[in-house]
Every structure is written in C-alpha cells, then in structure tokens.
Design a protein around this motif. Structure first.
Motif, mmCIF file in Angstrom:
data_model
loop_
_atom_site.group_PDB
_atom_site.id
_atom_site.type_symbol
_atom_site.label_atom_id
_atom_site.label_comp_id
_atom_site.label_asym_id
_atom_site.label_seq_id
_atom_site.Cartn_x
_atom_site.Cartn_y
_atom_site.Cartn_z
ATOM 1 N N ALA A 187 -16.171 -28.859 -13.365
ATOM 2 C CA ALA A 187 -16.556 -29.819 -14.403
ATOM 3 C C ALA A 187 -15.669 -29.564 -15.615
ATOM 4 C CB ALA A 187 -18.023 -29.662 -14.784
ATOM 5 N N TRP A 188 -15.201 -30.647 -16.235
ATOM 6 C CA TRP A 188 -14.414 -30.467 -17.451
ATOM 7 C C TRP A 188 -14.848 -31.488 -18.491
ATOM 8 C CZ3 TRP A 188 -11.666 -34.553 -19.304
ATOM 9 C CH2 TRP A 188 -11.247 -35.538 -18.403
ATOM 10 N N GLY A 189 -14.632 -31.142 -19.751
ATOM 11 C CA GLY A 189 -14.985 -32.025 -20.852
ATOM 12 C C GLY A 189 -13.967 -31.911 -21.968
ATOM 13 N N LEU A 190 -13.772 -33.005 -22.671
ATOM 14 C CA LEU A 190 -12.838 -33.055 -23.788
ATOM 15 C C LEU A 190 -13.467 -33.862 -24.907
ATOM 16 C CD1 LEU A 190 -10.061 -32.836 -25.225
ATOM 17 C CD2 LEU A 190 -9.359 -34.872 -23.951
ATOM 18 N N SER A 191 -13.410 -33.327 -26.116
ATOM 19 C CA SER A 191 -13.880 -34.035 -27.296
ATOM 20 C C SER A 191 -12.891 -33.763 -28.420
ATOM 21 C CB SER A 191 -15.291 -33.582 -27.693
ATOM 22 O OG SER A 191 -15.714 -34.228 -28.874
ATOM 23 N N GLN A 192 -12.297 -34.830 -28.948
ATOM 24 C CA GLN A 192 -11.310 -34.665 -30.018
ATOM 25 C C GLN A 192 -11.362 -35.869 -30.939
ATOM 26 O OE1 GLN A 192 -7.334 -33.141 -29.118
ATOM 27 N NE2 GLN A 192 -6.434 -34.746 -30.409
ATOM 28 N N SER A 193 -11.189 -35.615 -32.218
ATOM 29 C CA SER A 193 -11.112 -36.678 -33.215
ATOM 30 C C SER A 193 -10.070 -36.289 -34.249
ATOM 31 C CB SER A 193 -12.466 -36.908 -33.889
ATOM 32 O OG SER A 193 -12.894 -35.736 -34.562
ATOM 33 N N GLY A 194 -9.501 -37.307 -34.900
ATOM 34 C CA GLY A 194 -8.489 -37.013 -35.897
ATOM 35 C C GLY A 194 -7.900 -38.276 -36.477
ATOM 36 N N THR A 195 -6.819 -38.092 -37.217
ATOM 37 C CA THR A 195 -6.124 -39.206 -37.840
ATOM 38 C C THR A 195 -4.701 -39.264 -37.306
ATOM 39 O OG1 THR A 195 -5.477 -37.801 -39.705
ATOM 40 C CG2 THR A 195 -7.505 -39.095 -39.944
ATOM 41 N N ALA A 196 -4.170 -40.492 -37.204
ATOM 42 C CA ALA A 196 -2.811 -40.703 -36.735
ATOM 43 C C ALA A 196 -2.015 -41.409 -37.822
ATOM 44 C CB ALA A 196 -2.835 -41.510 -35.431
ATOM 45 N N ALA A 197 -0.860 -41.927 -37.456
ATOM 46 C CA ALA A 197 0.005 -42.597 -38.432
ATOM 47 C C ALA A 197 -0.676 -43.819 -39.023
ATOM 48 C CB ALA A 197 1.320 -42.998 -37.747
ATOM 49 N N MET A 198 -0.348 -44.118 -40.266
ATOM 50 C CA MET A 198 -0.832 -45.300 -40.986
ATOM 51 C C MET A 198 -2.359 -45.304 -41.118
ATOM 52 S SD MET A 198 1.676 -48.116 -39.184
ATOM 53 C CE MET A 198 0.952 -49.470 -40.124
ATOM 54 N N ASP A 199 -2.950 -44.102 -41.263
ATOM 55 C CA ASP A 199 -4.379 -43.942 -41.531
ATOM 56 C C ASP A 199 -5.275 -44.429 -40.395
ATOM 57 O OD1 ASP A 199 -3.948 -42.779 -44.010
ATOM 58 O OD2 ASP A 199 -3.892 -44.720 -45.037
ATOM 59 N N TRP A 200 -4.768 -44.493 -39.189
ATOM 60 C CA TRP A 200 -5.621 -44.806 -38.045
ATOM 61 C C TRP A 200 -6.439 -43.569 -37.672
ATOM 62 C CZ3 TRP A 200 -6.460 -49.226 -35.149
ATOM 63 C CH2 TRP A 200 -5.695 -50.338 -35.504
ATOM 64 N N ARG A 201 -7.702 -43.781 -37.386
ATOM 65 C CA ARG A 201 -8.584 -42.720 -36.921
ATOM 66 C C ARG A 201 -8.874 -42.930 -35.442
ATOM 67 N NH1 ARG A 201 -10.508 -39.430 -40.518
ATOM 68 N NH2 ARG A 201 -12.064 -38.718 -39.011
ATOM 69 N N TYR A 202 -8.943 -41.824 -34.712
ATOM 70 C CA TYR A 202 -9.182 -41.950 -33.279
ATOM 71 C C TYR A 202 -10.214 -40.916 -32.837
ATOM 72 C CZ TYR A 202 -6.373 -37.745 -32.532
ATOM 73 O OH TYR A 202 -5.908 -36.462 -32.554
ATOM 74 N N GLN A 203 -10.793 -41.158 -31.677
ATOM 75 C CA GLN A 203 -11.774 -40.245 -31.104
ATOM 76 C C GLN A 203 -11.692 -40.329 -29.587
ATOM 77 O OE1 GLN A 203 -15.636 -40.517 -32.822
ATOM 78 N NE2 GLN A 203 -16.545 -38.991 -31.484
ATOM 79 N N ILE A 204 -11.742 -39.177 -28.934
ATOM 80 C CA ILE A 204 -11.688 -39.085 -27.482
ATOM 81 C C ILE A 204 -12.886 -38.271 -27.011
ATOM 82 C CG2 ILE A 204 -10.344 -38.331 -25.480
ATOM 83 C CD1 ILE A 204 -7.856 -38.431 -27.271
#
Length: 799
Positions: free
Chosen positions: A315-332
């Motif tokens: 079993a595997w899990g990934l959780s990540q959030s942050g900011t990218a270029a041009m103030d885009w925010r992302y979440q995985i």
C-alpha cells in the motif's frame, strides 16, 4: 537570622537555566529508544514536528550575569573578599536560583559554594536535594553527591549517585533513575522506573548519551538499550522509537519497531520493520518534507511474501500541497493498494475514509481579485481504485472519474444596493474505473454553466432574498442515447424568494433569565419542467431530506438533474438561550413543504403527487448540565407513521463519565440502536473523590487506582445482530495507565475482523503498545483522555 549581600564581578556567562535540571530532559528522554520525544517533551509520542530550525539562545542578558549573591543564615562569619560561612538554615540566592543547606561556605574570590547537610537547589519549581554539593555558582561547575530531583513540569523525579557539572553546557550523571511514581514504601521501587548506568549531556550539540538504559514495570524489565542518544529539549534525533504491536483475527500478532531518521530540520523519515505471525516479514515507511514552496508526505507499506495469499501485498500513499509559478496552488492526494481484499486484511493500513474507494486526486487553482468580485481558475484530475468483493451481492457502485475537470468561477457577494451574483463555467470528461460494477453506464464530456443574481433586503429582525438562477449543460457522449443521439443540451431557470423573521422576548423559566425567540420562515421556488429523462447522470444525487435541504431550490446535488418546482416551504423554530452566558437550552422546530403542482423530476424517479410533504420535527434540549437530548422526526401524514427518525440522549455528570444512546430508523431500509460510554467502575474516580483522585495522580506502587469501562455497540434491529462493537477497559494508577480494547468490525454480510489493542502509558515517559486513543475518540462521543497535566499536582518527595 543574619543576611549578607555579596556583589559578584565575574563576566562569565551562567548556563541556560539550572544545568542540573537538564537531567529532566535527559531522563525523560532516555527511554529504550534514541528517538523518543521527537518534537515533544515526552517519550514515545507519535507526533514529530518538522519545521525550519529556529535560532537558539544559550546565554543570559548582561543584567543577569552581574546579579549579586545573597546569603541568609542563623549564624554568619566572613572574611572580607575571601570566605563567608553560613550555619543553621543557610540560604544562598542569586537571581531565580535558591541554594539551601544546614551549613554553607562561599569563597567570593573563586565563586565556589560548598554546602553540606540537607542541600537543595530550586529554580522554576524544579528541585534537587542531596547531602553534599560543591558548585562554582556563576559558571555552574561542580559536583552534587547522591542527589534526588523533582521536576514541576510533569510531577516526576528520581535519584542519581552523582551529578558532575562540567561547564555551563555539559554535565554527566552516574546511576540515574526517573519515574513519575511515588513509592509507598521507601524500601520498595516505584511501580515503573527508568534507570541508566551513566548519562552525558552536551547542550552545545543538543545531544545526550545514556549507557545501560532499562525500563522496569513492577520490577520486571520491559525495555532496554545498551547505549542510546537522544535530543535535549524539543529537538529531534535519529534512533529507535518504542515498539508497536497489533493483534487481529485475520493476521495474528503484528510486531514492529520503528526507526526515526532525522534527515534534516525540514525532512524526516520513519522505517518500521515488522513481523506478522500468520503472514511473514514486512516494512512500513513514511517520509515527510517541508520545503519553501511545498510540503507533504509519502508512505509505503510492503509485505514481500504473504504466506496466506502467496503474493506480495503493498500500500502506498502520497499527500503534497504547494505553490507553483504565477501563484498557482496545487494539491495531490493519492492512495493505492495491491489487491481487492487489502482493506479486510489490513484495515489500519488504509487512511481513506472510504476504505473500498481509494482516490488519486490532483488539483490546481489560482485566484484573482478584479475590480468587482473574485475570479478563480481551477483544474482537477480524479481517478479511483475500487476494491470490489468476490461476492456479487457485496459489490459496490462506483462514481465517475473526472479526467479532467477544468473550470472558472466568478463570484461577487457584496455588490451595491444589496445585490450579489455568480457565474461558474466548467468542462468535465467522465469515465469509469477499471473494475467498475458491470452496469451499462454512459461515458463522455459535459460543459455546464451555473449562474445567479440575488438581492438581499432586510434589517436585524427580518430579511427578504429574491434570487434568479440558471443551470445549463451540454453533453457529448461516447455511446448513443435511447433516441440515437450522442449530443444533447438543456437550460433550466429557477426563481426563488426566501423570507424570514426573528422575534425575541425576555422571559424566565426554572428560575433562570432567558431569551426566547420565534423564527418563522417562508421559501418559495419556481422551476419550470425540462425533460431530462434521456440525459446522462454523471454526478447528480438525491439530497437528504432534512431541515437544511428543505430550504434549497433543488432536490438534487450536482449538475445533471434539476427538479421542477412550484412549491412553498413553511417553517418555524423557537430557541431558549441563557441571558447569563448565551448557551442554548432548548430548540424546537417544525417545517413542511406545499406543492402547488405535481413534481415530475424526483430523486425516486416517479412523479410526486403528494401536495404536502412529510412533516419534519426537530428538538434539542440541554436543560441541565448533565443531560443532553436531540431528536429529528420525518412524519408521513398519508401513511400516518414515522418514516425516518434519529433520537439521541447523553448523560455526563462529570469528567470521564459519559453515556450516549442513539436510535436511528429509516423505514424499510435500516433500524439501529447505538450505545457508547466511558464510565469509572471502581477506585477513587468511581467515588468522585477529588482529593483521592489528586492523591492517586501523584503516583503509587500498589494496584489501587481507578478502573474505567469504555465502549460502543451498534446493533441492527433489522438483522438482529451486532454489526460493529468496541469494548475496553482502562486502569489509571496515577503514574501509569493501562488500556485493553477489542474492536469488531463487519467486513461483509457474514464476515468480521476482530482487533485487540493493548497500551501501557508510563506518565512522564511515553506510551508502549498499540495506540487505541484515536479509535476511542472517534467512536465514543465525549470520551476524555485519562491523562491530565501533572504539573499542577503536589510535588511528591523522591527522597
């Protein structure tokens, strides 16, 4: 009593606090695991904070360096600028440091204090006592023979043969012990005790090293380590954590010893080699990171050769959030497992709230604030792993995947003259997971637009909110519809008016000054009929019929279905609140919907010809501090019976005393009764003797603490069986707590998994075993952790 003031002139810097008191950190952390107390002050905690390192200040201010030495005693003799002798209740004070002894001599030239007979050092509530001390006061260099110590922060202490203060940053101790238990008999060891052969502390490197660390419980060694290192204070240190074990009916005993790896201040990892008696060897791992532009964690659990199934389980899990270029925010967020029955075999290895439906969800968004309102662009990719059962009757329906979802949303809540508006545009591609239930469901794309324009009028005692909205959608399908088309579109407008009033009056009931309210509300909706029978349904679902949804303009959530309506909702509620503290004592409500024409698009799929909807009744009461009652009833006047109801009652007369009873009915679907509790069975807590409880909290070596029962039982009246249950016992001896919890959870119509959880909590040191606390908190409303702050308790003697 004589007093003498001696002015010191040295510029040397004293240690950061009373250096002997660092032995508290040393002994509190020197358990059988070098990484205990990661980011906390207690050993064995499972929470380890990662953060960017903060600046560390070890020296005091210049004013503190030049503090004078003050001597008090029954008899004082002094030679000018040389030696001062104090006899009979001698006390030396310097700043917040107090040194007491029967006799004391202080050499002013060398700054050496020599104390004998009932020597004690106190600072910030922490105390060291012993027969003899030699100490260079300002630079804190010296030797304390046979000291006992007590730490006010956790009510714990111990003894050592000798403590050597090397300099302001380094010290060492021989044959040190530590415990939060007070022995009833001075000749007997406390209930639990940590002992070490020797300990060396270095505050410059923030590290301590202990040799021969052993934890004994009632004289029996339960954990040991020949040598271990640990952080001093709140730092993190690589090393072994306390062992963990799990016991359940499908896998047997699972035993693992975590290793904590402090990679960097902003990165760490935990590796847990484990053995499962019925399945074999495995490894659990977790990696966490906190970088300037992103943060997250990755986990991987592997069982290379499951002896029961004959193949590798993972079993595997990934959780990540942050900011990218041009103030885009992302979440995985992603979670995957090796096979369909993983959720049954390893229920504690899945973090998803839906253990049979695991998501891979990637999203990104950016927000702008133009001259009017707020604009948000977003994108999303959502995939599912569906864990199906071999039994066809136990297979689950799967939701659609969005691959992808792209949208723009503009909203303006505060336009001039009370207006508000919003517009949402979105594109979706819908498909099905690989192992979806074999149903003939369509797939394809949808472009939709949702918009509204509203107007709010009113004052403090009333409001009026007319609103115009529309729901437009266009479909392009991979399969042909019933009429042969692969594309279709529709637009559905809606008009609504929400009108409410708030009447208040002061009154008095039960000898209490109260505020009573009367809150009538009208909600009118007009939505024309638009035929949607042949259109696909990707995300629409029926809303639950309750006090919130009855005041909405659509019976469906999602986009693909819009119910036609020509209806008026009438409701009224009343509340009683205390004028003294604002708490709500009583709430009553009733609401019903009136149809002015038949509703053709309904969640049931058949036209609704019932002019009056089911009557909803709501009530909650908190008329006394011990009792709470809540209830909601859905009554059908045509059937002359209740079709749905939820009734709950809670009794909580004091700390660690709570009983919850709940009854749920959905006629024709389910009928359940639930009972949850936390209650003392015997001991001081059962008698509610506060003085005895405080006395027990200081510790003891005899088994005369308090027994508690905890549990939750869910019974299906329709199936005439217990579907889920949780029963356990807790024993609080003051300085240690034991927990035994058994959880039985249904995994199928004729299957269940039984799990046993055991934990020993050594107060002031840490918790050993399988942690059941999260399970107890999640399942028992009002559950309270037995462990309380020992800092405020009496400072029991450890002499």
């Amino acid at each position: 009593m004589l007093r003498l003031l001696l002015k010191t002139h040295t510029n040397s810097s004293p240690p950061p606090g009373l250096t002997p008191l660092a032995l508290a950190a040393c002994l509190a952390l020197a358990g059988p695991g070098s990484a205990w107390a990661q980011g906390q002050s207690q050993v064995g905690t499972e929470v380890r904070q990662i953060a960017r390192p903060a600046a560390k200040t070890l020296s005091r201010t210049e004013a503190d360096r030049n503090q004078p030495v003050l001597l008090d005693a029954a008899s004082l003799s002094s030679r000018l600028d040389q030696e001062t002798r104090a006899e009979g209740g001698a006390v030396l004070r310097r700043g917040d440091l107090t040194l007491k002894a029967d006799s004391l001599s202080y050499h002013q030239a060398t700054d050496l204090a020599t104390a004998k007979g009932a020597v004690s050092i106190e600072r910030d509530g922490n105390r060291f006592t012993g027969p003899e001390l030699r100490l260079f006061v300002q630079r804190f260099e010296g030797q304390f023979l046979n000291p006992s110590y007590f730490f006010a922060s956790n009510g714990a202490g111990g003894k050592a043969q000798q403590v050597d203060f090397i300099d302001e940053y380094r010290s060492s101790a021989l044959a040190g012990t530590y415990s939060s238990c007070r022995a009833d008999d001075p000749d007997r060891a406390p209930a639990w005790e940590l002992s070490t052969r020797s300990i060396r502390l270095d505050f410059e490197t923030n590290e301590g090293v202990a040799d021969g660390a052993v934890v004994r419980f009632y004289g029996v060694p339960i954990l040991a380590a020949p040598r271990l290192s640990f952080p001093l204070g709140d730092g993190r240190k690589s090393g072994w954590l306390p062992p963990k074990f799990n016991l359940d009916s499908r896998s047997g005993v699972e035993f693992g010893v975590p290793y904590y790896w402090n990679i960097a201040p902003q990165r760490d990892a935990t590796l847990t080699p484990k053995i499962i008696t019925r399945r074999g060897l495995g490894l659990d791992s977790e990696f966490r990171y906190l970088e300037p532009g992103y943060q997250g964690q990755v986990s991987l659990d592997v069982l290379p050769n499951d002896r029961i199934t004959g193949h590798t389980r993972w079993a595997w899990g990934l959780s990540q959030s942050g900011t990218a270029a041009m103030d885009w925010r992302y979440q995985i967020n992603a979670e995957r497992v090796s096979d369909d029955i993983y959720w049954k075999d390893f229920p504690h290895g899945i973090t998803s709230l839906t253990p049979r439906l695991l998501a891979t969800d990637l999203g990104a968004s950016r927000t702008w604030t133009p001259a009017v309102g707020e604009l948000r662009l977003y994108g999303r990719l959502q995939q599912w792993q569906v864990l199906q059962d071999l039994d066809p009757a136990a297979r689950i329906d799967t939701p659609y995947q969005r691959s992808p979802q792209l949208g723009a949303r503009w909203s303006a809540e505060r336009l001039p003259r009370g207006f508000d508006a919003g517009l949402s545009l979105e594109y979706n591609r819908f498909d099905l997971p690989r192992n979806a239930a074999p149903l003939p469901l369509p797939t394809g794309t949808r472009v939709h637009a949702l918009g509204h324009l509203g107007w709010t009028l009113g004052d403090t005692g009333w409001w009026l909110k007319p609103r115009m909205s529309f729901n437009a959608a266009s479909y392009q399908l991979d399969q042909s519809m019933a009429d042969g088309r692969r594309s279709a579109s529709r637009v559905v407008p809606t008009f609504s008016i929400d009108q409410g009033w708030l009447f208040e009056r002061k009154t008095e009931y039960f000898g209490r000054a109260l505020l009573q309210t009367l809150e009538p509300r009208l909600f009118y909706v007009r939505t024309p009929f638009r035929d949607q029978l042949g259109l696909p349904n990707f995300d629409a679902a029926a809303k639950d019929f309750n006090f919130d949804s009855i005041y909405t303009d659509n019976s469906f959530s999602g986009v693909d279905r819009v119910s036609d309506a020509h209806q008026l909702t009438l409701g009224v509620s009343s509340r009683l609140t205390s004028l003294r503290d604002g708490s709500e004592l009583l709430r009553l409500g009733v609401v019903q919907r009136v149809l002015f024409r038949d509703q053709r698009i309904t969640p049931e799929g058949t036209p609704n010809t019932q002019k009056l909807s089911d009557l909803l009744l709501l009530g909650s009461a908190h008329l006394s501090p011990q009792w709470w009652a809540d209830g909601a009833i859905q009554y059908n006047s045509d059937l002359n019976r209740t079709v749905r109801s939820v009734m709950s009652l809670r009794y909580s007369p004091g700390p660690f005393r709570t009983i919850n009873a709940t009854y749920r009915l959905a006629r024709g679907q389910s009928e359940q009764a639930e009972l949850g509790w936390q209650w003392p069975l015997s001991g001081p807590a059962a008698g509610n003797n506060a003085e005895s409880a405080v006395r027990k909290a200081t510790g003891g070596s005899s088994c005369s603490g308090s027994w508690y029962s905890v549990g939750r039982v869910l019974y299906s009246m329709q199936d005439r069986r217990i579907t889920d249950s949780l029963v356990g016992f807790e024993y609080d001896a003051g300085c240690w707590i034991g927990r035994v919890v058994v959880e039985r959870r249904s995994t199928g119509r004729a299957e269940a998994n039984t799990r046993w959880m055991f934990q020993l909590e050594l107060v002031g040191l840490g918790r050993l075993g399988n942690n059941p606390l999260n399970v107890l908190r999640d399942n028992i409303p009002g559950y309270r952790l037995l462990r309380e702050d020992r800092a405020a308790l009496t400072d029991a003697s450890y002499d």
